[in-house]
Write an enzyme that holds these catalytic residues in place. Structure first.
Site, PDB file in Angstrom:
ATOM      1  N   ASP A   1       0.839  -1.194   0.000  1.00 50.09           N
ATOM      2  CA  ASP A   1       0.000   0.000   0.000  1.00 50.09           C
ATOM      3  C   ASP A   1       0.878   1.250   0.000  1.00 50.09           C
ATOM      4  OD1 ASP A   1      -2.125  -1.731   0.203  1.00 50.09           O
ATOM      5  OD2 ASP A   1      -2.444  -1.396   2.351  1.00 50.09           O
ATOM      6  N   ARG A   2       0.381   2.285  -0.626  1.00 45.90           N
ATOM      7  CA  ARG A   2       1.172   3.518  -0.777  1.00 45.90           C
ATOM      8  C   ARG A   2       1.699   4.094   0.536  1.00 45.90           C
ATOM      9  NH1 ARG A   2       0.078   8.356  -5.122  1.00 45.90           N
ATOM     10  NH2 ARG A   2       2.040   9.416  -4.746  1.00 45.90           N
TER      11      ARG A   2
END
Length: 233
Positions: free
Chosen positions: A68-69
């Protein structure tokens, strides 16, 4: 959050050979290009390879898995088209053992436990919901956790995934009352200053699909006082 915190000059390479490259992803980097149009980490790694080996033309790089970012830590890429399907198979068959560290505010109910939920993803808000029993369009999610350390204001939790679902660690920890530090989406009360969440892909262990050697890689923690406290005696 910065659109891209990594570039080819500050890229932290943890392991590299002819077949693959493993880097320490920074918070804010996206692993693969998306609708935001921000430069993905995959392009940064391509630039690094192109410069390091003076490669003319386009550089091949295959995305093996994602983070995830707002998370940090170990990310692997394939450097050849031959290696990519082998590495994909490795991850699909759970041959790559990933260990994550998370910081949570509330004490987990048990020192060590296995969490089993059924997760349903909502693409509209890019969020997953955990259910105790199977429901429509849900997928079974299993993780194992143990509390490694109690800090002044947080608990350091180590997580090993048995399945790989959308936002799995984030939603499963939140479901037991332990949202991850900085994770507003799953119920933490405030964001981290840099927009990250305190979830770090700490360790990766696997048998190399070509050389058959056992590879172990550990990603250094982000430069942050709370993470620093995790390593103090």
């Amino acid at each position: 959050m910065s659109k891209l915190l990594s570039n080819k000059t500050n890229l932290q390479v943890l392991y590299e050979d002819n077949h693959l490259i493993i880097v320490n992803k920074r918070a804010g980097d996206i692993v693969q290009g998306d609708k935001t149009g921000d430069t993905p980490l995959s392009d940064v790694v391509k630039d690094y390879i192109k410069d390091k080996y003076n490669k003319p033309g386009n550089v091949y790089l295959g995305v093996v898995h994602r983070l995830d970012r707002p998370t940090t830590g170990v990310v692997m890429f394939a450097k050849t088209s031959k290696a990519l399907p082998r590495l994909n198979k490795l991850f699909a068959e759970r041959g790559a053992h990933k260990t994550y560290w998370a910081l949570v505010k509330n004490a987990p109910p048990k020192q060590t436990d296995t969490l089993i939920h059924w997760l349903r993803k909502n693409p509209k808000n890019n969020k997953s919901t955990a259910f105790p029993n199977k429901s429509a369009e849900s997928k079974k999610a299993i993780l194992h956790y143990q509390v490694l350390k109690q800090l002044d204001n947080y608990y350091l939790v180590e997580v090993a995934l048995e399945t790989g679902r959308h936002h799995q660690i984030r939603v499963q920890l939140a479901s037991i009352g332990c949202p991850i530090k900085g994770d507003l989406k799953y119920g933490f009360n405030r964001s981290n200053p840099d927009g990250s969440i305190s979830l770090h892909a700490r360790h990766l262990e696997f048998t190399h699909p070509v050389s058959k050697k056992d590879i172990q890689v550990t990603a250094p923690l982000p430069n942050d006082p709370v993470w620093d406290a995790c390593l103090e005696d």
